[in-house]
Each structure stands twice: as structure tokens, then as C-alpha cells.
Enzyme design. Structure first.
Site, mmCIF file in Angstrom:
data_model
loop_
_atom_site.group_PDB
_atom_site.id
_atom_site.type_symbol
_atom_site.label_atom_id
_atom_site.label_comp_id
_atom_site.label_asym_id
_atom_site.label_seq_id
_atom_site.Cartn_x
_atom_site.Cartn_y
_atom_site.Cartn_z
ATOM 1 C CE LYS A 112 -3.650 32.690 13.658
ATOM 2 N NZ LYS A 112 -2.889 33.033 12.498
ATOM 3 C CB ILE B 225 2.987 44.733 14.548
ATOM 4 C CG1 ILE B 225 2.976 44.786 13.020
ATOM 5 C CG2 ILE B 225 2.736 46.116 15.147
ATOM 6 C CD1 ILE B 225 1.638 45.241 12.436
ATOM 7 C CD GLU C 255 -4.350 31.182 9.691
ATOM 8 O OE1 GLU C 255 -4.427 30.286 10.545
ATOM 9 O OE2 GLU C 255 -3.398 31.975 9.637
ATOM 10 C CB THR D 210 6.431 29.061 8.725
ATOM 11 O OG1 THR D 210 6.060 28.241 7.631
ATOM 12 C CG2 THR D 210 6.878 30.409 8.216
ATOM 13 C CB VAL E 167 -2.133 40.016 17.846
ATOM 14 C CG1 VAL E 167 -2.900 41.130 17.150
ATOM 15 C CG2 VAL E 167 -3.045 39.234 18.774
ATOM 16 C CE LYS F 227 -3.873 37.094 13.237
ATOM 17 N NZ LYS F 227 -3.682 37.229 11.783
HETATM 18 N N1 HSE Z 1 -3.306 33.812 7.809
HETATM 19 C C1 HSE Z 1 -2.833 34.850 8.662
HETATM 20 C C2 HSE Z 1 -2.832 36.138 7.852
HETATM 21 C C3 HSE Z 1 -1.451 34.515 9.145
HETATM 22 O O1 HSE Z 1 -3.025 36.078 6.648
HETATM 23 O O2 HSE Z 1 -2.669 37.197 8.429
HETATM 24 C C4 HSE Z 1 -1.026 35.292 10.358
HETATM 25 O O3 HSE Z 1 -1.867 35.135 11.449
#
Ligand code: HSE
Length: 438
Positions: free
Chosen positions: A108, A139, A193, A16, A135, A208
């Protein structure tokens, strides 16, 4: 006029993020070329399965299953590490640094857990390891703290930095849905994830937060010191009570520095209805940063996905590419300061924090139970702000909800331990801290 020499990159990982980044690089090639002053060419890319459909055009890209082909290619100036994980990814990033190549990563876990070692090697090799995409997806929060707010002493930062968790809490709050039901939907939608416990137990947000805190407070990465609580025990009932009391429930990552040290914590929080952070819903992320000069500032946007995360990767890539042939090299060290020059401040334990609290206690509906609980809180100098106990059903368990004034976590835990052991109290006490942010 001779043609400008292109900047040559190798992309490890065509999923992705990799596919999204290359797609935008291809779509916006002209404007990116004019911003960099030369074209950026994807010389090669690696993926485990070369037959999968991709988000980008791979027809002019040399494809390989061996990422070391790219690292060992002397033509390549910059490596994009976009595979995730901390084992092979670490080996690849260190090897790229060893070859004198700059690295852009979205990883991260790698930065939070191995960043101190990686940045030391990168500083010694005088190469850049850039990680904006690690992170809060699209943004530009790393640049905001590292560059634009560099004149401030940062007092605190608080963020919703896991989109999956925010999606789950928003659905539970807005629609009264159960946790497990919304989690299954988040997985189907592809937000979670690979291991969803990273999202729901707060590990992803802790990674993060460790990164943001390091830059905000000029300290080495301290992922192991992040106090982490997940969201899996929250119920729609807690959402309802919070709402009635004038709050949303959000999974916040908070880092704060004061004269007694730095606190790093990820846990559910009650956030007032009129606070901006409380109104960030669905998979959106937001980070509130308070600097001594600037005051509170809020950054919001999509925290994941091909476009947003690819956008952050490209921002870093363009930065590195702009500096590539600049003899004055304006690139900042990864963490803003050289990692070897950073000192670890005193890191507070969660017992040292102060907060106001929401408590939901399942009690037998008998005379004297509320008095006994209130008495235990008073013994620990904890003052009660409000109480809700509506249902009355003789001899059945009923929820008793209390909101306290600010106290220390140590005193609160001491009181909760005693309350849990009372005969009229059944099971765990749901304790949610109330966010002390603007
Ligand atoms: N699994 C992470 C989330 C993806 O839901 O924010 C981005 O780091």
C-alpha cells in the site's frame, strides 16, 4: 493433446503474505488451473533468510536471496512483489515493468506514494500492476469500485481499513482497557505494522484511502493531501461518554466528492450504534461505498493475515494470468483510467469540511464555565445538541462533554482555540468528529 504451457511466476518475499499466497495456490491448484485455463507455476522465490520455516511447500521452488534473479529471468511472466517498504520494492517493481513483466503487489505504501510514477511506466510498457491486496486485505474492494461500480458516480466512501486500530478501539470500548495496554497486545498478536505508529497515527489507513479515492474519483494518487489524525489520545472515558450518547468511536478513513472538491481524511469518529460501520469489531475491516445509482454498499472481511491477503494476491494473479495470452488483453489500467489522462480535482483542506462534533473539555467546576463555553460556541454560530456534566467535586477538574450540531471545521477550530485559553479550562480539548455516513 499437447499440455498447456504454464504461467510462470516469481515471488519476491516469502513472509506472511507470500507464504500464504503460495500455500493457497498449492492447495487450490486444480480449481485455479481450470479457472485460468492453464497451470500457474512458481518458478522461483526470493527471501532474505532462506533457512526460515515457511507457510508453504518450497521443495519445488528455486530459492534465492537476490530478487533481481527473478526479474531478470526471461521465463518468468509475472512478479509478485510482497516485501513491503518503498525503496527496494520500488526499484524491483520498476525493473520488472522494464523487463515487460506484469506485477502483483500487496504494498500500500508503494502504490500510495509512488503509484503515479509506477502506473505511468506500466501503461507505457503495456503491463499490469495489480494491487487488490494493498487495501483491506481479503476484501475485494478495489475490484468492486473499479469494475462493478464503474457505472456510478461515487459520492463518498468511508472505511475501517486498519485492523490494528480497530482492534484497539474495540477492546477499549468493550472492556474499558487503556490504549497502551491494548496496543502491546496487538503487537504480540502480530497485527501491528513493523512501525506501529503507522497503524495508530493513521498513516497506514491514509495510504489505503489515497488508493481507494484515486479509483473512486478518477484522480491521481494524492497521499500527501490526506488529513490524518491518530487514535492514541482517546481514553476509555471518551468511549463511555460516546456510548452514553448512542455512539461507538471508530477510526474512519473518509473520501468524499462534491461540487467544491474532494476531501480525504483519516481520524477518529463517533458512529451511531445502529450504523453498520459502528458494529465492525476486532481486526475486521469494512468499507462503505455510496454510488449515485447503487446507493450505499458495505464490504466487510479480514483486513490482514496470510489467508485473506494471500486470497487478494491470488485474485489479481489469476486475473493477470487469464489475460496473459489474450491478444485482446482485457486488463484495465491500474487506477481504472490511464494515469496520464487523470486530472487532479480541487483537494479540500480539513478546514473546509463540515461536521457535527463531540467535545470533551476538562474544566474547573465553577459557576459560569459552561455559560462561557456555550457563549463562545454561539459567537461562532455553533449550536449545541447535548451536554453531559455529571461529576461534581469542588475545585477539581471535571469533564464537560458537548455534542454540537453541524458546523464548519474552521469555525469549530476557532472556537476551540478560544475555549482552550480560558482560565477555567485545563489542557487540550478532545475533539471528535461525528461520522456523516449511512
Ligand atoms: N497493519 C495493518 C492493519 C495490516 O492492521 O490493518 C494490513 O494492512
Amino acid at each position: 493433446m499437447s499440455e498447456l504451457k504454464p504461467v510462470k511466476i516469481g515471488v519476491i518475499g516469502l513472509g506472511t503474505v507470500g507464504g500464504g499466497a503460495i500455500h493457497t495456490l498449492q492447495t487450490n491448484a486444480d480449481i485455479i488451473q481450470s479457472r485460468v485455463g492453464r497451470p500457474i507455476t512458481v518458478v522461483g522465490a526470493s527471501a532474505r533468510d532462506l533457512n526460515k520455516p515457511r507457510l508453504c511447500d518450497t521443495s519445488n521452488i528455486r530459492l534465492t536471496t537476490d530478487p533481481f534473479d527473478l526479474i531478470n529471468d526471461p521465463e518468468i511472466d509475472i512478479i509478485l512483489e510482497l516485501i513491503g517498504g518503498t525503496t527496494l520494492a520500488k526499484e524491483l517493481v520498476l525493473a520488472a515493468i522494464g523487463e515487460g513483466k506484469h506485477v502483483v503487489t500487496a504494498n500500500k505504501a508503494l502504490i500510495a506514494e509512488h503509484g503515479n510514477e509506477i502506473f505511468k511506466k506500466a501503461d507505457e510498457a503495456k503491463v499490469t500492476v495489480a494491487f487488490e491486496a494493498a487495501v483491506a486485505g481479503g476484501i475485494p474492494i478495489i475490484k468492486a469500485i473499479k469494475d462493478s461500480l464503474a457505472g456510478n458516480k461515487i459520492e463518498y466512501l468511508a472505511g475501517i481499513i486498519n485492523g490494528t486500530g480497530n482492534f484497539i478501539l474495540s477492546e477499549m470500548f468493550g472492556k474499558g482497557r487503556e490504549f497502551s495496554d491494548v496496543l502491546a497486545e496487538a503487537q504480540e498478536l502480530g497485527y501491528a505494522e513493523a512501525d506501529p505508529t503507522f497503524d495508530i497515527e493513521g498513516t497506514d489507513a491514509a495510504h489505503k484511502l489515497a488508493i481507494l479515492a484515486s479509483i473512486a474519483f478518477d484522480m491521481p494518487l494524492a497521499f500527501d493531501h490526506v488529513y490524518t489524525e491518530g487514535i492514541s489520545k482517546l481514553t476509555p472515558q471518551d468511549m463511555q461518554y460516546a456510548d452514553e450518547l448512542g455512539y461507538y468511536i471508530k477510526h474512519l478513513a473518509i473520501a468524499r466528492e462534491d461540487e467544491s472538491g474532494v476531501e480525504l481524511r483519516v481520524h477518529p469518529c463517533l458512529v451511531k450504534h445502529d450504523q453498520l460501520l459502528g458494529n465492525i469489531n476486532g481486526v475486521m475491516n469494512a468499507v462503505l461505498v455510496k454510488g449515485d445509482a447503487v446507493g450505499p454498499t458495505l464490504y466487510s472481511g479480514a483486513g490482514a493475515g496470510a489467508g485473506p491477503t494471500g486470497s487478494a494476491v491470488l485474485g489479481d494473479l489469476i486475473d493477470v494470468a487469464r489475460n496473459l495470452h489474450d491478444e485482446h488483453n482485457h486488463a484495465l489500467p491500474g487506477l481504472g483510467c490511464k494515469v496520464a489522462e487523470l486530472e487532479q480535482p480541487k483537494l479540500k483542506s480539513v478546514g473546509d469540511i463540515t461536521s457535527a462534533y463531540y467535545l470533551r473539555i476538562m474544566v474547573s467546576d465553577r459557576t459560569g464555565v459552561l455559560a462561557a463555553i456555550a457563549n463562545e460556541l454561539a459567537t461562532n454560530q455553533i449550536s449545541i445538541e447535548s451536554v453531559i456534566q455529571r461529576e461534581h467535586a469542588d475545585d477539581e477538574l471535571v469533564p464537560l462533554v458537548l455534542v454540537t450540531h453541524e458546523t464548519t471545521e474552521k469555525l469549530m477550530q476557532k472556537a476551540v482555540d478560544v475555549i482552550k485559553s480560558m482560565p477555567a479550562v485545563n489542557g487540550d480539548v478532545m475533539l471528535i468528529r461525528i461520522a456523516d455516513v449511512e
